[in-house]
Design an enzyme around this catalytic site. Structure first.
Site, short mmCIF file in Angstrom:
data_model
loop_
_atom_site.label_atom_id
_atom_site.label_comp_id
_atom_site.label_asym_id
_atom_site.label_seq_id
_atom_site.Cartn_x
_atom_site.Cartn_y
_atom_site.Cartn_z
N ASP A 129 -6.45 -6.39 4.02
CA ASP A 129 -6.17 -4.98 4.08
C ASP A 129 -6.18 -4.26 5.40
OD1 ASP A 129 -5.22 -2.50 3.41
OD2 ASP A 129 -6.86 -1.84 2.20
N MET A 157 -12.01 4.23 -1.62
CA MET A 157 -12.80 4.42 -0.63
C MET A 157 -13.52 5.85 -0.56
SD MET A 157 -9.82 3.36 2.26
CE MET A 157 -8.78 3.39 1.04
N MET A 196 -11.65 -6.07 4.66
CA MET A 196 -10.85 -5.18 5.49
C MET A 196 -10.71 -5.76 6.92
SD MET A 196 -10.25 -2.32 3.41
CE MET A 196 -9.43 -1.37 4.82
N MET A 235 -9.06 8.07 -1.33
CA MET A 235 -10.05 8.31 -0.29
C MET A 235 -10.68 9.89 -0.77
SD MET A 235 -8.25 7.49 3.03
CE MET A 235 -6.98 5.82 3.28
N HIS A 259 -7.89 0.85 -4.46
CA HIS A 259 -8.99 0.64 -3.44
C HIS A 259 -9.80 1.98 -3.18
CE1 HIS A 259 -9.61 -0.23 1.09
NE2 HIS A 259 -10.69 -0.47 0.54
N HIS A 281 -0.92 -1.37 -4.23
CA HIS A 281 -2.29 -1.00 -3.74
C HIS A 281 -2.47 0.43 -3.80
CE1 HIS A 281 -6.03 -1.79 -1.41
NE2 HIS A 281 -5.65 -1.01 -0.33
N ASP A 311 -4.66 3.63 -2.33
CA ASP A 311 -5.80 3.97 -1.44
C ASP A 311 -6.33 5.33 -1.97
OD1 ASP A 311 -6.26 1.77 0.16
OD2 ASP A 311 -4.10 2.22 1.17
N SER A 327 0.70 -1.18 0.03
CA SER A 327 0.00 -0.02 0.06
C SER A 327 0.91 1.13 0.07
CB SER A 327 -1.05 0.07 1.37
OG SER A 327 -1.45 1.30 1.25
C1 DX5 Z 1 -6.74 1.68 5.18
C2 DX5 Z 1 -6.18 1.45 3.84
C3 DX5 Z 1 -4.95 0.44 3.69
C4 DX5 Z 1 -3.70 0.89 4.46
C5 DX5 Z 1 -2.89 -0.28 5.08
O1 DX5 Z 1 -7.80 2.75 4.84
O2 DX5 Z 1 -7.16 0.72 3.04
O3 DX5 Z 1 -4.49 -0.04 2.46
O4 DX5 Z 1 -2.91 1.95 3.79
O5 DX5 Z 1 -2.04 0.28 5.73
P1 DX5 Z 1 -1.27 -0.68 6.83
O6 DX5 Z 1 -0.64 -2.08 6.15
O7 DX5 Z 1 -0.14 0.11 7.38
O8 DX5 Z 1 -2.21 -1.13 7.97
ZN ZN Z 2 -6.52 -0.07 1.08
#
Ligand code: DX5
Ligand code: ZN
Length: 226
Positions: free
Chosen positions: A174, A70, A140, A38, A68, A34, A36, A9
């Site tokens: 994740d 969000m 998750m 948001m 991903h 990955h 993310d 990630s």
């Molecule tokens: C959280 C994200 C994850 C996050 C994981 O909202 O979806 O992908 O970056 O990070 P770690 O591995 O540090 O928990």
């Molecule tokens: Zn994620």
């Protein structure tokens, strides 16, 4: 037998050096990255969107971006993410009343489809129709929204439930996953492993990636022979 795929990630990377960080991970054995996304609505934080992903796909030819999403309106971003070079578009089941139409839109843009569930969503919320239309299911193991959170072991049984229903599907975990928490995830049947802090924070990311991969492949071999 689903094979191990490690998807670091980039939320835990140095965003100022994003393309270099992605290249470093690929060199270290990561197959996917990955990303993310948001939107400040589905989750409180804002990270990156299509313009940043477009730069990454241009700067890292051939990269597989595991996006991903969000976001509170998953249908809205399908075209932008596809144009930016997204390889897999994973949206949250909690964010839509009509997952099958989101899946159709993603397919029309030739991306792989992922469906994510947050910690409070049961595995039964993923209907057979939705799962069969998807390439990957994401369980998750933290509340979506930020990196570096503590792994929620109570989410792991959902992985086993989905693996029992869908023996050949990619199942991703994740949140808080790393060398200390991989065993339960792998034994439950997840084969796509997201790790941010555990990989980017390691002195030797290749070693972490190789270790996670080996654990998953061993667990998959055991599951498929049982
Ligand atoms: C959280 C994200 C994850 C996050 C994981 O909202 O979806 O992908 O970056 O990070 P770690 O591995 O540090 O928990
Ligand atoms: Zn994620």
């Amino acid at each position: 037998m689903p094979r191990a795929i490690i998807s670091p990630s980039v939320l835990a990377s140095d965003f100022g050096q994003l393309t270099a960080e992605c290249k470093r991970m690929i060199k270290g054995g990561a197959e996917w990255l990955h990303m993310d996304v948001m939107d400040g609505h589905f989750v409180p934080n804002i990270t990156m969107g299509a313009p940043v992903l477009a730069c990454v796909s241009k700067g890292v030819p051939g990269i597989f971006m595991d996006c991903h999403m969000m976001v509170s309106d998953p249908a809205k971003w399908v075209n932008d993410i596809a144009d930016a070079g997204g390889s897999l578009y994973c949206f949250h089941l909690e964010a839509t009343d009509d997952p099958l139409s989101v899946i159709k839109a993603i397919r029309e843009r030739n991306m792989k489809v992922g469906v994510a569930i947050s910690p409070d969503t049961p595995s039964t919320a993923v209907t057979d129709d939705v799962a069969n239309a998807a390439d990957m299911l994401l369980v998750m193991t933290v509340y979506p929204g930020r990196g570096g959170q503590k792994f929620l072991e109570r989410c792991v049984p959902k992985v086993a439930e989905l693996r029992a229903r869908f023996p050949d599907k990619d199942i991703e975990v994740d949140g808080g996953v790393g060398p200390k928490t991989i065993d339960v995830c792998a034994d439950a049947g997840s084969n796509v492993i997201v790790a941010g802090t555990a990989i980017f924070g390691a002195g030797n990311p290749e070693e972490v990636i190789a270790g996670l991969k080996a654990t998953v492949n061993t667990a998959q071999a055991k599951l498929s022979s049982s």
